[in-house]
Design a protein around this motif. Structure first.
Motif, PDB file in Angstrom:
ATOM      1  N   ARG A 104      16.662 -93.826  39.757  1.00 49.00           N
ATOM      2  CA  ARG A 104      15.997 -94.818  38.983  1.00 49.00           C
ATOM      3  C   ARG A 104      15.692 -94.788  37.616  1.00 49.00           C
ATOM      4  O   ARG A 104      14.578 -93.929  37.235  1.00 49.00           O
ATOM      5  CB  ARG A 104      14.604 -95.162  39.776  1.00 49.00           C
ATOM      6  N   ILE A 160      20.224 -92.458  45.083  1.00 54.40           N
ATOM      7  CA  ILE A 160      19.861 -93.460  43.975  1.00 54.40           C
ATOM      8  C   ILE A 160      18.916 -92.798  42.968  1.00 54.40           C
ATOM      9  O   ILE A 160      18.032 -92.061  43.236  1.00 54.40           O
ATOM     10  CB  ILE A 160      19.007 -94.641  44.700  1.00 54.40           C
ATOM     11  N   SER A 179      16.281 -91.549  47.261  1.00 53.68           N
ATOM     12  CA  SER A 179      16.015 -92.265  45.909  1.00 53.68           C
ATOM     13  C   SER A 179      15.004 -91.075  44.980  1.00 53.68           C
ATOM     14  O   SER A 179      13.766 -91.184  45.513  1.00 53.68           O
ATOM     15  CB  SER A 179      15.366 -93.529  46.063  1.00 53.68           C
ATOM     16  N   HIS A 228      15.393-104.128  44.615  1.00 57.42           N
ATOM     17  CA  HIS A 228      14.631-102.894  45.221  1.00 57.42           C
ATOM     18  C   HIS A 228      12.970-103.007  44.816  1.00 57.42           C
ATOM     19  O   HIS A 228      12.826-103.133  43.450  1.00 57.42           O
ATOM     20  CB  HIS A 228      15.118-101.616  45.051  1.00 57.42           C
ATOM     21  N   MET A 257      12.535 -91.967  49.572  1.00 55.01           N
ATOM     22  CA  MET A 257      12.020 -91.869  48.261  1.00 55.01           C
ATOM     23  C   MET A 257      10.682 -91.212  47.775  1.00 55.01           C
ATOM     24  O   MET A 257      10.100 -91.069  48.490  1.00 55.01           O
ATOM     25  CB  MET A 257      11.688 -93.449  47.745  1.00 55.01           C
ATOM     26  N   GLU A 269      11.415 -99.840  48.936  1.00 56.29           N
ATOM     27  CA  GLU A 269      11.657 -98.237  48.877  1.00 56.29           C
ATOM     28  C   GLU A 269      10.323 -97.621  48.884  1.00 56.29           C
ATOM     29  O   GLU A 269      10.346 -96.346  49.103  1.00 56.29           O
ATOM     30  CB  GLU A 269      12.097 -97.739  47.366  1.00 56.29           C
ATOM     31  N   GLU A 321      20.026 -92.136  52.414  1.00 56.78           N
ATOM     32  CA  GLU A 321      19.574 -92.705  50.996  1.00 56.78           C
ATOM     33  C   GLU A 321      18.344 -91.527  50.479  1.00 56.78           C
ATOM     34  O   GLU A 321      17.550 -91.463  51.330  1.00 56.78           O
ATOM     35  CB  GLU A 321      19.045 -93.912  50.826  1.00 56.78           C
TER      36      GLU A 321
END
Ligand SMILES: *Cc1c(COP(=O)(O)O)cnc(C)c1O
Length: 229
Positions: A218, A216, A199, A76, A161, A97, A197
């Motif tokens: 990180r 997600i 993130s 990603h 995100m 992202e 999703e």
């Protein structure tokens, strides 16, 4: 050390899921690999990590080709994407992202066509704090950007995100995570489709992000140790 760190992170994710009434399978750990060597990335792969994130196209161009043998690894782009780097990004990454402007959509379409890349997964990066240094689409402009992007079926927008400001106390970051989820919920209503999703969450605040719905997280330093540069 990566193994122990990973176990600790997975436990934290499980506990946060329990607190929030979520299933741990809903949350994936993305290893943020900026400044990490291919060997460190291989070690993370060897303990089962399959999701990796790079911040800079130049660094990704040096490392990802050396790691092509890692079957099932997914890369990603999690850093700001300059328009002139899209031509490399479409071949390096499985997901970008950091979609934050229409110009990037146009460039993605052009470069995907030229390179024969049939589809690209995307998250829209939303900027939720006013700091000048932060990239991302403002919450007010997300609908317009989505309306434009969703015209093109080869662009698969899976969600959102954000990179919130660094705040010592992770509880103070919670409103940013919550706001990203609310942006998502609103866009699901507007477009009548799902954006599954989210993130969000980094080393020091991921449990809070999971409580607020992250799919997600990180993670860099909590997994690999402090960065030296
Ligand atoms: C570096 C980075 C991370 C991971 O940060 P840590 O605090 O080291 O966990 C997550 N997201 C982005 C966009 C990053 O640049």
């Amino acid at each position: 050390m990566i193994r122990e760190n990973c176990e600790r992170i997975m436990e934290e994710i499980e506990k946060a899921c329990q607190r929030a009434g979520r299933r741990p399978e809903e949350v994936r750990l993305l290893a943020a690999t900026k400044t990490r060597t291919p060997d460190e990335i291989r070690e993370a792969y060897s303990i089962g990590i399959r999701l990796f994130g790079e911040n800079r196209v130049q660094e990704a161009r040096e490392k990802i080709p050396q790691l092509k043998d890692l079957e099932g690894a997914e890369w990603h782009m999690i850093g700001h994407l300059q328009t002139n780097k899209v031509k490399y990004a479409v071949e390096l990454f499985n997901c970008i992202e950091t979609l934050d402007r229409k110009e990037l959509v146009d460039e993605l379409l052009k470069r995907m066509e030229r390179k024969g890349v049939e589809s690209m997964k995307l998250l829209v990066e939303v900027k939720l704090s006013p700091e000048e240094s932060k990239h991302g689409c403002s919450p007010e402009k997300v609908e317009e950007l989505l309306e434009y992007t969703l015209q093109f079926p080869q662009l698969k927008v899976l969600g959102f995100m954000t990179v919130p400001p660094y705040l010592e106390n992770p509880e103070e970051v919670r409103p940013f995570f919550r706001e990203l989820r609310q942006v998502r919920d609103r866009m699901e209503r507007v477009f009548g489709r799902e954006f599954p999703e989210l993130s969000m969450g980094m080393s020091h605040d991921f449990p809070v992000a999971v409580e607020e719905g992250a799919t997600i997280v990180r993670i860099g330093t909590a997994l690999f140790g402090p960065r030296s540069k």
